[in-house]
Design a protein around this motif. Structure first.
Motif, short mmCIF file in Angstrom:
data_model
loop_
_atom_site.label_atom_id
_atom_site.label_comp_id
_atom_site.label_asym_id
_atom_site.label_seq_id
_atom_site.Cartn_x
_atom_site.Cartn_y
_atom_site.Cartn_z
N ASN A 39 -2.24 6.98 -0.47
CA ASN A 39 -2.41 6.36 -1.54
C ASN A 39 -3.98 5.92 -1.74
O ASN A 39 -4.58 4.87 -1.06
N GLY A 40 -4.67 6.58 -2.36
CA GLY A 40 -6.29 6.38 -2.31
C GLY A 40 -6.89 6.90 -1.14
O GLY A 40 -6.59 7.86 -0.38
N LEU A 89 0.69 -1.27 0.14
CA LEU A 89 0.00 0.07 -0.07
C LEU A 89 0.92 1.18 0.13
O LEU A 89 0.76 2.22 -0.88
N ILE A 90 1.78 1.24 1.11
CA ILE A 90 2.50 2.41 1.10
C ILE A 90 3.95 2.00 1.74
O ILE A 90 4.04 1.39 2.65
N THR A 91 5.16 2.82 1.24
CA THR A 91 6.54 2.37 1.85
C THR A 91 7.02 3.85 2.19
O THR A 91 6.87 4.88 1.48
N MET A 92 7.41 3.80 3.32
CA MET A 92 8.06 5.25 4.04
C MET A 92 9.20 4.85 4.68
O MET A 92 9.80 3.71 4.99
N THR A 93 10.22 5.81 4.67
CA THR A 93 11.46 5.82 5.30
C THR A 93 11.52 6.85 6.48
O THR A 93 10.49 7.53 6.61
N TYR A 94 12.55 6.73 7.21
CA TYR A 94 12.67 7.75 8.50
C TYR A 94 12.31 9.00 8.14
O TYR A 94 11.98 9.95 9.01
N ALA A 115 -13.47 5.94 5.05
CA ALA A 115 -14.69 5.44 4.53
C ALA A 115 -14.53 3.82 4.03
O ALA A 115 -14.44 3.58 2.73
N ALA A 116 -14.20 3.10 5.12
CA ALA A 116 -14.40 1.38 4.93
C ALA A 116 -15.39 0.99 4.15
O ALA A 116 -16.51 1.28 4.22
N GLN A 117 -15.32 0.02 3.32
CA GLN A 117 -16.17 -0.45 2.33
C GLN A 117 -16.05 -2.15 2.46
O GLN A 117 -14.91 -2.63 2.99
#
Length: 123
Positions: A58-59, A46-51, A78-80
């Motif tokens: 992402n959407g 879904l998402i990649t992050m660093t320090y 808004a969970a579906q």
């Protein structure tokens, strides 16, 4: 050794509600990835992050990182009913081969309506 703690382990939300998963870790500097596990597709990034990142989207997903507190959150807007049921935070030390470890999945259940147990209420 890197340790990762994810919360809550299981979550039930109503369709259309927002929810948040938490991830605490012990390694720095790091590379952190939020995945979902989709039936038939396996792990999907879904998402990649660093320090050096603070926030990425992402959407309907937004991830935040507080590198000082060694904490990340994944917010689902808004969970579906069609949203994946399992989420996973993977954290690895940067520049250190073989230090990435998988941890138990976080479970999300999205329900269309909230059902009350009428018998329990009347007692």
């Amino acid at each position: 050794k890197n340790q990762v703690e994810q919360n809550p382990p299981s979550l039930v939300v109503l369709e259309g509600e927002n929810c948040t998963f938490q991830c605490n870790y012990t390694v720095s500097p790091f590379k952190l990835r939020w995945y979902t596990q989709d039936t038939g597709r396996g792990l999907v990034s879904l998402i990649t992050m660093t320090y050096s990142d603070n926030k990425k989207s992402n959407g309907q997903y937004t991830a935040t990182v507080d590198a000082t507190a060694k904490h990340s959150s994944l917010h689902l807007t808004a969970a579906q009913l069609s949203d994946p049921a399992f989420y996973l935070c993977v954290v690895g030390a940067q520049c250190s081969p073989g230090t990435r470890t998988l941890y138990p999945n976080l479970h999300l259940e999205v329900v269309k309506e909230h059902f009350l147990n009428v018998d329990a209420i009347s007692k």
